[in-house]
Scaffold this motif. Structure first.
Motif, short mmCIF file in Angstrom:
data_model
loop_
_atom_site.label_atom_id
_atom_site.label_comp_id
_atom_site.label_asym_id
_atom_site.label_seq_id
_atom_site.Cartn_x
_atom_site.Cartn_y
_atom_site.Cartn_z
N TYR A 45 -34.94 48.32 -26.30
CA TYR A 45 -35.07 46.74 -26.60
C TYR A 45 -36.44 46.42 -26.70
O TYR A 45 -37.32 47.37 -26.82
CB TYR A 45 -34.64 46.15 -25.10
N GLN A 49 -41.47 36.71 -23.63
CA GLN A 49 -40.33 36.80 -23.83
C GLN A 49 -39.41 37.28 -23.67
O GLN A 49 -39.51 38.31 -23.20
CB GLN A 49 -39.21 36.99 -25.88
N GLY A 50 -37.73 37.48 -23.65
CA GLY A 50 -36.78 38.02 -22.74
C GLY A 50 -36.38 39.55 -23.59
O GLY A 50 -36.79 39.60 -25.11
N PRO A 51 -36.05 41.06 -23.24
CA PRO A 51 -35.85 42.25 -24.46
C PRO A 51 -34.93 41.87 -25.03
O PRO A 51 -33.89 41.26 -25.00
CB PRO A 51 -35.61 43.12 -22.68
N ILE A 84 -21.28 47.32 -18.83
CA ILE A 84 -22.69 48.07 -18.50
C ILE A 84 -23.16 48.38 -17.22
O ILE A 84 -22.67 47.65 -16.45
CB ILE A 84 -22.87 47.82 -19.75
N GLN A 108 -29.27 48.94 -15.23
CA GLN A 108 -29.97 49.73 -16.64
C GLN A 108 -31.04 49.68 -16.07
O GLN A 108 -32.12 48.97 -15.08
CB GLN A 108 -30.27 48.60 -17.79
N PHE A 122 -35.08 50.97 -16.63
CA PHE A 122 -35.97 50.35 -17.26
C PHE A 122 -37.56 51.29 -17.28
O PHE A 122 -37.79 51.54 -15.92
CB PHE A 122 -36.36 48.96 -17.92
N GLY A 123 -37.59 51.75 -18.10
CA GLY A 123 -39.37 52.55 -18.12
C GLY A 123 -40.24 51.49 -18.39
O GLY A 123 -40.23 49.95 -18.47
N PRO A 124 -42.02 51.71 -18.17
CA PRO A 124 -42.37 50.64 -18.41
C PRO A 124 -43.00 50.11 -19.28
O PRO A 124 -43.29 49.40 -19.74
CB PRO A 124 -43.87 51.47 -17.58
N SER A 181 -19.95 40.17 -18.63
CA SER A 181 -20.55 40.80 -17.11
C SER A 181 -21.80 39.91 -17.71
O SER A 181 -22.11 39.92 -18.59
CB SER A 181 -21.21 41.92 -17.32
N HIS A 231 -26.10 40.64 -16.12
CA HIS A 231 -27.04 40.61 -15.26
C HIS A 231 -28.60 39.92 -14.92
O HIS A 231 -28.53 39.53 -15.03
CB HIS A 231 -27.13 41.86 -15.83
N TYR A 288 -32.60 40.55 -14.05
CA TYR A 288 -33.24 41.87 -13.91
C TYR A 288 -34.98 40.30 -13.14
O TYR A 288 -34.59 39.26 -13.89
CB TYR A 288 -33.47 41.91 -15.36
N GLN A 327 -39.04 40.90 -13.49
CA GLN A 327 -40.22 41.36 -14.38
C GLN A 327 -41.33 40.72 -14.09
O GLN A 327 -41.66 39.71 -14.12
CB GLN A 327 -39.94 41.52 -15.75
N ALA A 381 -42.43 46.89 -15.53
CA ALA A 381 -40.42 46.82 -15.65
C ALA A 381 -40.00 46.05 -15.60
O ALA A 381 -39.91 45.28 -14.14
CB ALA A 381 -39.94 48.40 -16.33
N PRO A 382 -38.92 45.09 -16.07
CA PRO A 382 -38.00 44.86 -15.32
C PRO A 382 -37.49 45.41 -14.56
O PRO A 382 -36.56 47.01 -14.56
CB PRO A 382 -37.04 44.61 -17.21
N PHE A 430 -33.88 46.12 -11.91
CA PHE A 430 -31.93 45.27 -12.16
C PHE A 430 -32.06 44.75 -10.42
O PHE A 430 -32.83 45.40 -9.11
CB PHE A 430 -31.08 46.85 -11.52
N ILE A 471 -25.50 43.15 -10.54
CA ILE A 471 -24.25 42.42 -11.72
C ILE A 471 -23.44 41.77 -11.21
O ILE A 471 -22.68 41.73 -10.27
CB ILE A 471 -24.35 44.05 -12.63
N PHE A 514 -34.92 37.39 -15.20
CA PHE A 514 -33.93 36.98 -16.85
C PHE A 514 -32.31 37.37 -16.06
O PHE A 514 -32.16 38.06 -15.74
CB PHE A 514 -34.24 38.52 -17.84
N GLU A 546 -23.83 40.84 -21.14
CA GLU A 546 -22.37 41.11 -22.42
C GLU A 546 -21.24 40.58 -22.70
O GLU A 546 -20.86 40.00 -21.32
CB GLU A 546 -22.23 42.36 -21.08
N LEU A 606 -27.62 44.48 -23.85
CA LEU A 606 -27.53 43.06 -23.17
C LEU A 606 -27.56 42.10 -24.15
O LEU A 606 -29.06 42.48 -24.30
CB LEU A 606 -27.55 43.56 -21.98
N PHE A 653 -30.54 39.04 -23.47
CA PHE A 653 -31.18 37.96 -22.92
C PHE A 653 -31.64 37.36 -23.49
O PHE A 653 -31.42 36.51 -24.10
CB PHE A 653 -33.26 39.54 -22.64
N GLY A 654 -31.99 36.19 -21.80
CA GLY A 654 -32.33 35.44 -22.13
C GLY A 654 -33.90 35.25 -22.38
O GLY A 654 -34.39 36.14 -22.13
N LYS A 655 -34.61 33.73 -21.92
CA LYS A 655 -36.26 33.44 -22.08
C LYS A 655 -37.09 34.00 -21.34
O LYS A 655 -38.02 33.70 -21.70
CB LYS A 655 -36.25 32.87 -23.40
#
Lengths: 118, 113
Positions: free
Chosen positions: A35, A41-43, A104, A107, A109-111, B30, B32, B34, B36, B41-42, B44, B47, B87, B91, B101, B103-105
């Motif tokens: 991503y 913003q979002g990813p 899906i 997920q 995520f990495g940093p 679906s 999801h 998250y 952040q 990182a985001p 989880f 879901i 966020f 899907e 996925l 994502f929203g803002k």
């Protein structure tokens, strides 16, 4: 166990340079996503791998972007001839194989790698 | 198409409740959620699959209305640790992983002592 790792964490590139961003997913995770996240913003989806197969690359913004996962584990996102608009955080996420219904899974995520193109 | 989140930002006192909404213009397979934190990182949260289910753990729960293509995240008795940007990621279609996925803002949540 270890989570998703990405390297480098920060990268400054001059416009026109090529860069390579690495992602080490969680061991055993079949699915891998890249991503791009702009500030505030979002990813935004770039590409998706299942094992070594790149099943979707519809989100790659141009043919300067290329991703690979040759052995089904580590993945590399390469950006050629970087432009200022490429400046963003690049996130990698891994997950288990798609669920029974094909959805899906969660997920991890990495940093991220923060890329700044000057 | 990007889902729309509301509100964009909310400031609460510790212990208050919050609702974050996520709305899509396309059929969803679906949703999801998250969280952040700045520079991280985001992470989880949960879901929800189509079927109108509701999920929850601890004081965070969510609902998914497939017909309305909407999902809501409920945070009750908020704690300082809940601060961050939330966020929703959607899907669409029939699943399968394609497109990842969307994502929203994000919704910025600030919890004050």
């Amino acid at each position: 166990g270890a989570g998703v790792s990405q390297s480098p964490r920060y990268k400054v590139a001059k416009r026109g340079q090529d860069v390579a961003l690495r992602c080490d997913p969680i061991s055993g995770h079949v699915s891998l996503f890249w991503y791009q996240q702009a500030l505030g913003q979002g990813p935004e989806f770039l590409t998706y791998f299942q094992n070594e197969a790149q099943l979707d690359k519809s989100g790659l913004p141009s043919d300067r972007f290329f991703a690979e996962r040759p052995e089904g584990s580590v993945s590399t996102l390469k950006i050629q001839r970087t432009q200022q608009e490429d400046s963003a955080v690049y996130l990698c996420a891994s997950s288990l194989k798609l669920g029974v219904q094909g959805a899906i899974r969660e997920q991890y995520f990495g940093p991220g790698t923060r890329l700044t193109v000057t | 198409q990007q889902p729309v989140q509301s509100p964009q930002a909310v400031i609460l006192r510790e212990g208050e409740d919050a609702v974050i909404n996520c709305s899509s213009s396309k059929a969803l397979y679906s949703v999801h959620w998250y969280r952040q934190k700045h520079g991280e990182a985001p992470v989880f949260l949960m879901i929800l699959l189509k079927g109108g289910e509701q999920k929850g753990h601890d004081k965070i729960s969510a609902s998914f209305n497939e017909k309305k293509q909407q999902s809501s995240l409920y945070l009750t008795a908020s704690q300082l640790s809940y601060s961050g940007t939330y966020f929703c990621g959607t899907e669409g279609g029939s699943g399968g992983g394609a497109d990842g996925l969307t994502f929203g803002k994000g919704t910025h949540l600030i919890i004050q002592p």
